[in-house]
Motif scaffolding. Structure first.
Motif, PDB file in Angstrom:
ATOM      1  N   GLN A 413       1.163  -1.225  -0.328  1.00  0.00           N
ATOM      2  CA  GLN A 413      -0.315   0.109   0.149  1.00  0.00           C
ATOM      3  C   GLN A 413       0.774   1.005  -0.044  1.00  0.00           C
ATOM      4  OE1 GLN A 413      -3.755   0.400   2.326  1.00  0.00           O
ATOM      5  NE2 GLN A 413      -3.664  -2.055   2.448  1.00  0.00           N
ATOM      6  N   ILE A 414       0.789   1.935  -1.043  1.00  0.00           N
ATOM      7  CA  ILE A 414       1.350   3.474  -1.023  1.00  0.00           C
ATOM      8  C   ILE A 414       0.535   4.927  -1.514  1.00  0.00           C
ATOM      9  CG2 ILE A 414       3.477   4.124  -2.564  1.00  0.00           C
ATOM     10  CD1 ILE A 414       4.510   1.418  -2.398  1.00  0.00           C
ATOM     11  N   THR A 415       0.503   5.395  -0.968  1.00  0.00           N
ATOM     12  CA  THR A 415       0.071   6.661  -1.349  1.00  0.00           C
ATOM     13  C   THR A 415       0.656   8.037  -1.170  1.00  0.00           C
ATOM     14  OG1 THR A 415      -1.234   7.109   0.734  1.00  0.00           O
ATOM     15  CG2 THR A 415      -2.422   5.647  -0.747  1.00  0.00           C
ATOM     16  N   GLY A 416       0.474   8.834  -1.629  1.00  0.00           N
ATOM     17  CA  GLY A 416       1.094  10.059  -2.031  1.00  0.00           C
ATOM     18  C   GLY A 416       1.866  10.174  -2.568  1.00  0.00           C
ATOM     19  N   ILE A 417       2.460   9.341  -3.592  1.00  0.00           N
ATOM     20  CA  ILE A 417       2.742   8.926  -4.833  1.00  0.00           C
ATOM     21  C   ILE A 417       2.394   8.082  -5.631  1.00  0.00           C
ATOM     22  CG2 ILE A 417       5.156  10.380  -4.463  1.00  0.00           C
ATOM     23  CD1 ILE A 417       6.483   7.711  -3.602  1.00  0.00           C
ATOM     24  N   GLU A 418       2.494   8.355  -7.544  1.00  0.00           N
ATOM     25  CA  GLU A 418       2.280   7.216  -7.715  1.00  0.00           C
ATOM     26  C   GLU A 418       3.445   6.652  -8.149  1.00  0.00           C
ATOM     27  OE1 GLU A 418      -0.120   6.436  -9.120  1.00  0.00           O
ATOM     28  OE2 GLU A 418      -1.202   8.413  -8.703  1.00  0.00           O
ATOM     29  N   THR A 419       3.521   4.607  -8.469  1.00  0.00           N
ATOM     30  CA  THR A 419       4.595   4.241  -8.247  1.00  0.00           C
ATOM     31  C   THR A 419       4.108   3.268  -9.521  1.00  0.00           C
ATOM     32  OG1 THR A 419       3.406   1.941  -7.063  1.00  0.00           O
ATOM     33  CG2 THR A 419       4.324   3.363  -6.240  1.00  0.00           C
ATOM     34  N   THR A 420       5.255   2.740 -10.041  1.00  0.00           N
ATOM     35  CA  THR A 420       5.156   0.728 -10.673  1.00  0.00           C
ATOM     36  C   THR A 420       4.656  -0.071 -10.346  1.00  0.00           C
ATOM     37  OG1 THR A 420       8.366   1.082 -10.434  1.00  0.00           O
ATOM     38  CG2 THR A 420       7.302   2.287 -12.978  1.00  0.00           C
ATOM     39  N   LEU A 421       3.954  -0.235  -8.939  1.00  0.00           N
ATOM     40  CA  LEU A 421       3.644  -1.182  -8.710  1.00  0.00           C
ATOM     41  C   LEU A 421       2.210  -1.731  -9.849  1.00  0.00           C
ATOM     42  CD1 LEU A 421       3.021  -0.982  -5.085  1.00  0.00           C
ATOM     43  CD2 LEU A 421       4.636  -3.161  -6.210  1.00  0.00           C
ATOM     44  N   PRO A 422       1.572  -0.890 -10.752  1.00  0.00           N
ATOM     45  CA  PRO A 422       0.967  -1.350 -11.383  1.00  0.00           C
ATOM     46  C   PRO A 422       1.076  -1.734 -12.627  1.00  0.00           C
ATOM     47  CG  PRO A 422      -0.042   0.968 -10.860  1.00  0.00           C
ATOM     48  CD  PRO A 422       1.015   0.287 -10.343  1.00  0.00           C
ATOM     49  N   VAL A 427       2.879  -6.459 -16.224  1.00  0.00           N
ATOM     50  CA  VAL A 427       4.176  -7.561 -17.091  1.00  0.00           C
ATOM     51  C   VAL A 427       3.626  -8.715 -16.636  1.00  0.00           C
ATOM     52  CG1 VAL A 427       6.275  -8.240 -17.170  1.00  0.00           C
ATOM     53  CG2 VAL A 427       5.757  -5.532 -17.114  1.00  0.00           C
ATOM     54  N   LEU A 428       3.358  -8.528 -14.941  1.00  0.00           N
ATOM     55  CA  LEU A 428       3.396 -10.283 -14.353  1.00  0.00           C
ATOM     56  C   LEU A 428       1.966 -11.064 -15.281  1.00  0.00           C
ATOM     57  CD1 LEU A 428       4.992  -9.010 -11.122  1.00  0.00           C
ATOM     58  CD2 LEU A 428       5.569 -11.017 -12.268  1.00  0.00           C
ATOM     59  N   THR A 429       1.074 -10.205 -15.505  1.00  0.00           N
ATOM     60  CA  THR A 429       0.008 -10.512 -15.920  1.00  0.00           C
ATOM     61  C   THR A 429      -0.017 -11.297 -17.416  1.00  0.00           C
ATOM     62  OG1 THR A 429      -0.978  -9.012 -15.950  1.00  0.00           O
ATOM     63  CG2 THR A 429      -1.315  -9.893 -14.477  1.00  0.00           C
ATOM     64  N   HIS A 430       1.136 -11.073 -17.634  1.00  0.00           N
ATOM     65  CA  HIS A 430       1.444 -10.993 -19.888  1.00  0.00           C
ATOM     66  C   HIS A 430       0.964 -11.667 -19.863  1.00  0.00           C
ATOM     67  CE1 HIS A 430       1.633  -9.463 -23.604  1.00  0.00           C
ATOM     68  NE2 HIS A 430       1.396  -8.585 -23.852  1.00  0.00           N
ATOM     69  N   GLU A 431       0.588 -12.671 -21.578  1.00  0.00           N
ATOM     70  CA  GLU A 431       1.518 -13.514 -22.079  1.00  0.00           C
ATOM     71  C   GLU A 431       2.524 -14.285 -22.272  1.00  0.00           C
ATOM     72  OE1 GLU A 431       1.743 -16.795 -24.347  1.00  0.00           O
ATOM     73  OE2 GLU A 431       1.867 -14.934 -25.357  1.00  0.00           O
ATOM     74  N   ALA A 432       3.388 -13.248 -22.914  1.00  0.00           N
ATOM     75  CA  ALA A 432       4.367 -13.001 -22.586  1.00  0.00           C
ATOM     76  C   ALA A 432       5.621 -13.459 -21.782  1.00  0.00           C
ATOM     77  CB  ALA A 432       5.115 -11.775 -24.317  1.00  0.00           C
ATOM     78  N   PHE A 433       5.457 -12.704 -21.004  1.00  0.00           N
ATOM     79  CA  PHE A 433       5.682 -12.896 -19.852  1.00  0.00           C
ATOM     80  C   PHE A 433       5.873 -13.973 -19.312  1.00  0.00           C
ATOM     81  CE2 PHE A 433       6.967 -12.750 -14.924  1.00  0.00           C
ATOM     82  CZ  PHE A 433       8.157 -12.064 -15.238  1.00  0.00           C
TER      83      PHE A 433
END
Ligand code: MV4
Length: 501
Positions: A413-422, A427-433
């Motif tokens: 849980q991170i708020t206050g700033i945008e992060t690369t978590l999403p 990437v981790l749900t992409h078929e190629a990965f």
């Protein structure tokens, strides 16, 4: 043999903490240095002693080798650990440390210097029969001579800066007509970026994988490799996800690349922890690129699959101890992933997002490791790399490591700033990965910012469907308030955390 009693960590953030933790376990005292922007940083609080070395800008503080050496003298420091970045690959600094009678926890200044020049590195390893991308062995100066070579190599070719790193001064040339112009651009870019305009030619490998091998060398001439890390998921030469082992290497190929990596290390009498970078093409041909003479950001994935503490090994080596294991005793156990969490907005072209960590709650549990240097309420300074944390997961196999990573991303849980978590989740749900069939073009090929919006839309849709189901349930005459309430609470809390990402 020289016992180290006190280490100064010439770095900040997660890596400074990471190094101090291992030092502490070994009974070694630690000294932190910090800039005016890092007064309240965790690495400052963790250390036994801490000294402010200057202003917020790196060149006023973390890059001040002279000031750092003064601190060492005053506080009777035995050794300096440089971490990554900053002074870690500065041969001049490593030499100053040696000349001051201190231990530099890393390779010799000569090895750093040699590997700092790609042309010198290629020349040094050539006698060990290491596969390399076809191209020039020396810097090209004459345009007409260079064109002849470009023809021999065959287009497309790549012009690279010898002093380069991070893709600076690199130019792809598809056709002879563009050669002269691109060569001039490459030379001028290399001159302004590195003060060295030497460039050379290589055949361009279109969609390579980036696979690197971790090595360890001691002062007694023993060198081992600790297998590979797959680092192909990169964005503008910045790694985003790393894993070990790679899904494409066969045991035979792993052994061959490992043997080559050990030979690269031999070629420069390497001492300490280092990384040998290779490109791997679609036919699984591999080519030596360069050697990084530092502990790398992504070293935790190697620690997870080998069970070794790389910082401890570095310190033992620096004390002059022989490696306590041989190559045959090393084995890969399980699978590890690392997601770099940056303070960047993936929906807005990864623009750095500075500010305060209003909420900061780390994921926990079996197989989850978070290497970070922040706490809730802290500000992310603008002066340094925007990496907040490295989220590392470890499972019995790749799928389990992925499942844990997805669970950990949802828990973070991170708020206050945008992060690369999403973005990590994308990437981790992409078929190629998931299939393991990807290369360094992954992001270019598969990612556009509005895909994260789609991801959120999908989640919102799922929540909407769940709420509808609850409402329908509630309207049923025999449904109890309690059971509907339980579902609704659970769904609402998931919805909230997902929305925060
Ligand atoms: C290459 C290449 C293709 N062909 N060399 C980029 C940074 C530097 N370390 C080497 N790099 C590359 N060298 C030849 N002959 C493609 C890249 C490259 C790359 C390499 C690793 C990871 C990501 C990359 C992204 C773009 C280009």
């Amino acid at each position: 043999m020289r016992k180290i009693n006190k280490i100064l960590v010439a770095n900040r953030g997660e890596i400074a903490l990471r190094v101090m933790r291992s030092a502490k376990e070994m009974g070694i005292k630690t000294v932190a240095i910090y800039s005016e922007a890092d007064r309240n940083a965790l690495h400052v609080r963790y250390a036994d002693e801490a000294v402010c070395v200057g202003g917020p800008k790196s060149n006023e503080s973390y890059l001040r080798g002279d000031v750092i050496l003064d601190v060492c003298k005053k506080l009777k420091v035995d050794a300096i650990h440089p971490g990554y970045g900053f002074l870690s690959e500065n041969a001049g600094f490593a030499r100053m440390v040696q000349e001051a009678g201190l231990i530099f926890i890393g390779p010799s200044p000569e090895a750093i210097e040699l590997m700092g020049s790609k042309l010198a590195a290629k020349a040094a390893v050539a006698k060990y029969n290491i596969p390399m991308v076809p191209g020039t062995e020396e810097a090209i100066t004459d345009v007409e001579a260079a064109k002849v070579i470009a023809h021999e190599v065959g287009f497309p070719i790549l012009i690279k800066a010898s002093a380069g790193g991070g893709g600076k001064g690199m130019r792809v040339v598809d056709h002879i007509d563009m050669f002269e112009e691109q060569m001039k651009l490459a030379v001028s870019e290399a001159t302004s970026a590195f003060g060295d305009g030497s460039v050379f030619i290589e055949k361009y490998i279109g969609s390579p994988r980036h696979i690197e091998i971790q090595v360890l060398g001691d002062t007694h001439g023993n060198i081992v490799h600790l297998f590979e890390r797959e680092c192909s998921i990169q964005r503008r030469h910045q790694k985003v996800i790393e894993e070990a082992p790679s899904s494409v290497l066969t045991p035979a190929l792993r052994e061959e690349m490992g043997r080559c990596a050990v030979n690269v290390a031999k070629a420069c009498d390497y001492v300490g922890a280092g990384t040998v970078e290779f490109l791997v093409d679609e036919n699984l041909n591999f080519y030596f690129l360069e050697m990084n003479t530092r502990l790398q950001v992504e070293h935790p994935v190697t620690e997870q699959i080998t069970g070794l503490d790389l910082v401890k090994e570095q310190i033992l080596i620096a004390e002059g101890k022989a490696l306590s294991f041989r190559q045959e005793q090393l084995h890969i156990n399980g699978h590890a992933l690392e997601l770099r969490v940056y303070a960047e907005d993936p929906a807005n072209n990864f623009l750095p997002d500075i500010g305060r960590l209003e909420t900061y709650k780390r994921p926990q549990g079996l197989g989850v490791r978070v290497d970070d240097g922040f706490e809730q309420g802290m500000d992310i300074p603008i002066y340094y790399d925007p990496m907040i944390a490295k989220l590392v997961t470890f499972g019995k196999d790749r799928q389990e490591a992925i499942d844990k990573m997805l669970r950990a991303i949802d828990e973070y849980q991170i708020t206050g700033i945008e992060t690369t978590l999403p973005f990590g989740k994308y990437v981790l749900t992409h078929e190629a990965f998931l299939s393991g069939n990807f290369d360094t073009k992954f992001i270019e090929r598969y990612f556009a910012p509005d895909m994260l919006k789609l991801q959120v839309d999908e989640e919102t849709e799922q929540v909407a469907a769940a709420l509808t189901a609850i409402l329908l349930q509630q309207n049923k005459p025999n449904a109890t308030q309690e059971s509907a309430g339980t579902i609704s609470n659970h769904t609402a809390s998931n919805w909230r955390t997902n929305r925060l990402k």
